[in-house]
Scaffold this motif. Structure first.
Motif, PDB file in Angstrom:
ATOM      1  N   THR A 151       0.835  -1.202   0.000  1.00 24.62           N
ATOM      2  CA  THR A 151       0.000   0.000   0.000  1.00 24.62           C
ATOM      3  C   THR A 151       0.869   1.252   0.000  1.00 24.62           C
ATOM      4  N   PRO A 152       1.537   1.556  -1.102  1.00 22.11           N
ATOM      5  CA  PRO A 152       2.371   2.762  -1.149  1.00 22.11           C
ATOM      6  C   PRO A 152       1.525   4.025  -1.050  1.00 22.11           C
ATOM      7  N   LEU A 153       2.116   5.066  -0.498  1.00 22.50           N
ATOM      8  CA  LEU A 153       1.416   6.337  -0.364  1.00 22.50           C
ATOM      9  C   LEU A 153       1.385   7.078  -1.696  1.00 22.50           C
ATOM     10  N   LEU A 154       0.350   7.862  -1.894  1.00 22.84           N
ATOM     11  CA  LEU A 154       0.195   8.684  -3.090  1.00 22.84           C
ATOM     12  C   LEU A 154       0.018  10.130  -2.673  1.00 22.84           C
ATOM     13  N   PRO A 155       0.329  11.085  -3.535  1.00 24.94           N
ATOM     14  CA  PRO A 155       0.100  12.502  -3.205  1.00 24.94           C
ATOM     15  C   PRO A 155      -1.355  12.735  -2.808  1.00 24.94           C
ATOM     16  N   GLY A 156      -1.543  13.437  -1.697  1.00 25.97           N
ATOM     17  CA  GLY A 156      -2.889  13.688  -1.188  1.00 25.97           C
ATOM     18  C   GLY A 156      -3.284  12.800  -0.036  1.00 25.97           C
ATOM     19  N   CYS A 157      -2.529  11.710   0.220  1.00 25.22           N
ATOM     20  CA  CYS A 157      -2.844  10.814   1.336  1.00 25.22           C
ATOM     21  C   CYS A 157      -2.616  11.520   2.662  1.00 25.22           C
ATOM     22  N   LEU A 158      -3.522  11.299   3.608  1.00 28.84           N
ATOM     23  CA  LEU A 158      -3.386  11.848   4.961  1.00 28.84           C
ATOM     24  C   LEU A 158      -2.930  10.746   5.915  1.00 28.84           C
ATOM     25  N   LEU A 159      -2.064  11.097   6.843  1.00 26.24           N
ATOM     26  CA  LEU A 159      -1.608  10.125   7.830  1.00 26.24           C
ATOM     27  C   LEU A 159      -1.122  10.845   9.066  1.00 26.24           C
ATOM     28  N   ASP A 160      -1.138  10.132  10.195  1.00 21.68           N
ATOM     29  CA  ASP A 160      -0.612  10.667  11.451  1.00 21.68           C
ATOM     30  C   ASP A 160       0.857  10.290  11.575  1.00 21.68           C
ATOM     31  N   VAL A 161       1.674  11.247  11.957  1.00 19.81           N
ATOM     32  CA  VAL A 161       3.108  11.015  12.104  1.00 19.81           C
ATOM     33  C   VAL A 161       3.573  11.596  13.424  1.00 19.81           C
ATOM     34  N   ILE A 162       4.727  11.129  13.874  1.00 25.31           N
ATOM     35  CA  ILE A 162       5.366  11.695  15.051  1.00 25.31           C
ATOM     36  C   ILE A 162       6.688  12.320  14.630  1.00 25.31           C
ATOM     37  N   ILE A 163       6.952  13.526  15.104  1.00 21.14           N
ATOM     38  CA  ILE A 163       8.161  14.252  14.727  1.00 21.14           C
ATOM     39  C   ILE A 163       9.368  13.625  15.437  1.00 21.14           C
ATOM     40  N   SER A 164      10.350  13.237  14.632  1.00 17.77           N
ATOM     41  CA  SER A 164      11.506  12.514  15.179  1.00 17.77           C
ATOM     42  C   SER A 164      12.556  13.446  15.770  1.00 17.77           C
ATOM     43  N   SER A 165      12.823  14.578  15.107  1.00 21.79           N
ATOM     44  CA  SER A 165      13.875  15.491  15.573  1.00 21.79           C
ATOM     45  C   SER A 165      13.598  16.891  15.054  1.00 21.79           C
ATOM     46  N   GLN A 166      14.463  17.830  15.454  1.00 19.53           N
ATOM     47  CA  GLN A 166      14.303  19.219  15.044  1.00 19.53           C
ATOM     48  C   GLN A 166      14.465  19.356  13.526  1.00 19.53           C
ATOM     49  N   ALA A 167      13.904  20.440  12.995  1.00 17.90           N
ATOM     50  CA  ALA A 167      14.016  20.704  11.566  1.00 17.90           C
ATOM     51  C   ALA A 167      15.460  20.992  11.185  1.00 17.90           C
ATOM     52  N   SER A 168      15.817  20.595   9.979  1.00 11.40           N
ATOM     53  CA  SER A 168      17.157  20.883   9.467  1.00 11.40           C
ATOM     54  C   SER A 168      17.245  22.347   9.047  1.00 11.40           C
ATOM     55  N   SER A 169      18.419  22.772   8.625  1.00 14.41           N
ATOM     56  CA  SER A 169      18.616  24.161   8.203  1.00 14.41           C
ATOM     57  C   SER A 169      17.754  24.521   7.001  1.00 14.41           C
ATOM     58  N   SER A 170      17.344  23.522   6.218  1.00  9.62           N
ATOM     59  CA  SER A 170      16.506  23.777   5.047  1.00  9.62           C
ATOM     60  C   SER A 170      15.013  23.723   5.366  1.00  9.62           C
ATOM     61  N   GLY A 171      14.673  23.526   6.642  1.00 10.20           N
ATOM     62  CA  GLY A 171      13.274  23.513   7.050  1.00 10.20           C
ATOM     63  C   GLY A 171      12.580  22.184   6.872  1.00 10.20           C
ATOM     64  N   VAL A 172      13.341  21.093   6.774  1.00 11.48           N
ATOM     65  CA  VAL A 172      12.763  19.758   6.613  1.00 11.48           C
ATOM     66  C   VAL A 172      12.770  19.039   7.959  1.00 11.48           C
ATOM     67  N   ILE A 173      11.615  18.505   8.365  1.00  8.76           N
ATOM     68  CA  ILE A 173      11.484  17.839   9.661  1.00  8.76           C
ATOM     69  C   ILE A 173      11.365  16.337   9.443  1.00  8.76           C
ATOM     70  N   PRO A 174      12.260  15.525  10.003  1.00  6.78           N
ATOM     71  CA  PRO A 174      12.137  14.061   9.899  1.00  6.78           C
ATOM     72  C   PRO A 174      10.962  13.566  10.748  1.00  6.78           C
ATOM     73  N   VAL A 175      10.163  12.653  10.184  1.00  8.71           N
ATOM     74  CA  VAL A 175       9.018  12.114  10.912  1.00  8.71           C
ATOM     75  C   VAL A 175       9.005  10.593  10.788  1.00  8.71           C
ATOM     76  N   SER A 176       8.166   9.959  11.595  1.00  8.93           N
ATOM     77  CA  SER A 176       8.028   8.514  11.585  1.00  8.93           C
ATOM     78  C   SER A 176       6.560   8.148  11.726  1.00  8.93           C
ATOM     79  N   VAL A 177       6.202   6.948  11.242  1.00  8.37           N
ATOM     80  CA  VAL A 177       4.841   6.431  11.411  1.00  8.37           C
ATOM     81  C   VAL A 177       4.837   5.213  12.323  1.00  8.37           C
ATOM     82  N   ALA A 178       5.845   5.070  13.164  1.00 14.62           N
ATOM     83  CA  ALA A 178       5.905   3.947  14.103  1.00 14.62           C
ATOM     84  C   ALA A 178       4.613   3.879  14.906  1.00 14.62           C
TER      85      ALA A 178
END
Length: 499
Positions: free
Chosen positions: A72-99
């Motif tokens: 079941t790969p994700l497609l653009p527009g899919c909604l999901l709950d995630v947990i933020i893993s760490s602080q945002a990088s200098s480019s404004g990207v936040i790593p997340v997980s669906v554990a």
């Protein structure tokens, strides 16, 4: 309908205006559980949006497939709950997980600027009991937020008699936010186990299921009945609104006299309230007596009495129940094949008439049902097969011609299954073509010649009743049916040339 998430922490934040946008971004801290929408699919993962301008999330493919697999790969527009893993990088990207465990157990993170307008329903919080009321408890969390937990959301939808004794002022609870109403300063929470664990309730009956001995657990004359449903591994919970207690109107005094706590009633499932962990029920005799309540109660080959509603270009629309309709395709409306364009309906098929029908196919996902009115199918005693895996060489079945080609005849069976009668099996006279003998809508009796499970194909051949099959009992019944032996105009018979 496709919806794209535009705002997560308030519409003003999505607009990206000044300090509000900065405050929204400040809430995306490690450990925070938030909903996100897939923006794009990248080589090694998915780019996500939180509805906050200038901030994106990134979910690795490895993390997603670990918990949800590769099917079941994700497609653009899919909604999901995630947990933020760490602080945002200098480019404004936040790593997340669906554990799954982390998302289900992630607590609401307190940050400067948090207020009632930007906390999200579904957040898990640790709270303290402030006051115990007759219908629930008041709690506080996050230092300055206050909310209420209804007594039906304190561990079980059916609270016991002394539930209030288990809660003392100052006691700690884990609860999940159900709703936030900033304008009225109201917050609702729940302690139901399936919500705390972000799972479906354990006891979920089938739509239309009838419980012969549902136990009345609570009577609210102005609202309805809370019912305990006998189920395994644990009892289910149902609620019957006052409008579903009887076919006639009941006053509050009637409800109090007729229903008491501990008595058993006969009830049917008519809907679900999965957040509350309960089912919507009815006690109406008119609904309890219905043979069919939903599409899930139907199966190919089932005999039913239906009411004609209307004729459409696709066929005849019939009503199985007041809320459940089906389509009779044009080739299944009459015994004589397909009605020609512009021809009048037989009098027995006029709107409002009740006719005997048989279920052809059922599509529970799209809630589509097709039926046949052909007497040969309705009265057939031959097996009903809906899957090629049920077919066995030599099995005899009734089918309807759905198409005629130069190389053979296509025969429609139940459940959308079809087979081919090859031209070589048709015993045609020299110079005859299949179209000279067979027409669309014609009812024929076939025998399965071969089955190809790998390709899902059936090869058929004509089947003629043996003289020995018409036993004395059948002949006597036919003779008793009238001077024509039970035959009617349009009846299909098998015969042999005698002269």
């Amino acid at each position: 309908l496709s919806l794209k998430l535009k705002s997560l922490l308030g519409s003003s934040a999505a607009a990206g205006g000044g300090s509000t946008a900065a405050a929204a971004a400040a809430g995306l801290v490690p450990g925070q559980v938030v909903p996100a929408v897939v923006r794009t699919v990248e080589d090694r993962g998915y780019s996500l949006s939180f509805g906050v301008k200038g901030v994106t999330g990134f979910l690795t493919t490895k993390d997603y497939t670990t918990y949800y697999g590769t099917d079941t790969p994700l497609l653009p527009g899919c909604l999901l709950d995630v947990i933020i893993s760490s602080q945002a990088s200098s480019s404004g990207v936040i790593p997340v997980s669906v554990a799954l465990d982390s998302v289900a157990g992630g607590l609401l993170q307190i940050w400067e600027g948090l207020n009632m307008s930007n906390i999200m329903p579904g957040s898990l919080v640790n709270c303290r009991v402030r006051q115990v009321l007759s219908d629930g408890v008041l709690v506080s969390f996050g230092g300055f937020f206050h909310g209420a937990i209804d007594h039906c959301h304190l561990g079980t939808p059916i609270p016991d008699q002394d539930w209030a004794k288990r809660y003392q002022v100052g006691a700690k609870l884990s609860a999940r936010l159900l709703y936030i109403d900033p304008s009225n300063k109201r917050i609702g929470l729940s302690c139901l186990p399936h919500l705390l664990n972000m799972r479906l309730p354990t006891a979920v009956p089938q739509m239309g299921q009838i419980f012969e001995s549902a136990v009345v657990a609570r009577v609210d004359p102005g609202l309805g009945l809370l019912l305990q449903l006998p189920m395994e591994p644990e009892a289910g919970v149902g609620f019957a609104h006052v409008s579903n207690l009887s076919d006639r109107d009941l006053s509050k005094s009637d409800i109090t006299k007729k229903f008491t706590v501990g008595t058993t009633v006969r009830a049917r499932v008519i809907g679900f309230r999965l957040v509350d962990g309960m089912c919507a029920m009815t006690l109406k005799d008119s609904v309890l007596s219905q043979q069919v309540y939903s599409v899930k109660d139907l199966y190919p080959g089932q005999h039913l009495e239906v009411t004609v509603l209307d004729q459409t270009p696709a066929g005849l629309v019939v009503a199985i129940t007041q809320n459940l309709k089906a389509l009779v395709p044009k080739i299944h409306m009459t015994d004589s094949g397909v009605l020609t364009e512009g021809s009048k309906l037989p009098s027995k098929l006029k709107p409002g008439k009740t006719v005997a029908a048989r279920v052809l196919s059922v599509d529970p996902v799209h809630k589509r049902v097709q039926m046949t009115l052909k007497k040969g199918l309705v009265g057939s005693k031959l097996p009903v097969i809906t899957d090629v895996r049920q077919a066995v060489a030599g099995m005899k079945v009734h089918g309807v011609v759905t198409g005629v080609a130069a190389y053979g005849v296509f025969v429609g069976l139940y459940g959308g299954l079809s087979g081919l009668l090859p031209k070589s099996q048709l015993d045609l006279l020299p110079g005859q073509e299949p179209a000279d003998v067979y027409t669309q809508g014609q009812l024929i009796r076939c025998q399965i010649a071969s089955v190809d499970l790998r390709k899902g194909k059936l090869i058929l051949k004509p089947s003629v009743k043996k003289s020995g099959e018409a036993d004395e009992q059948t002949a006597a019944a036919a003779a008793a049916a009238g001077p024509w032996g039970g035959l009617d105009a349009g009846s299909l018979v098998d015969g042999g040339v005698v002269q």
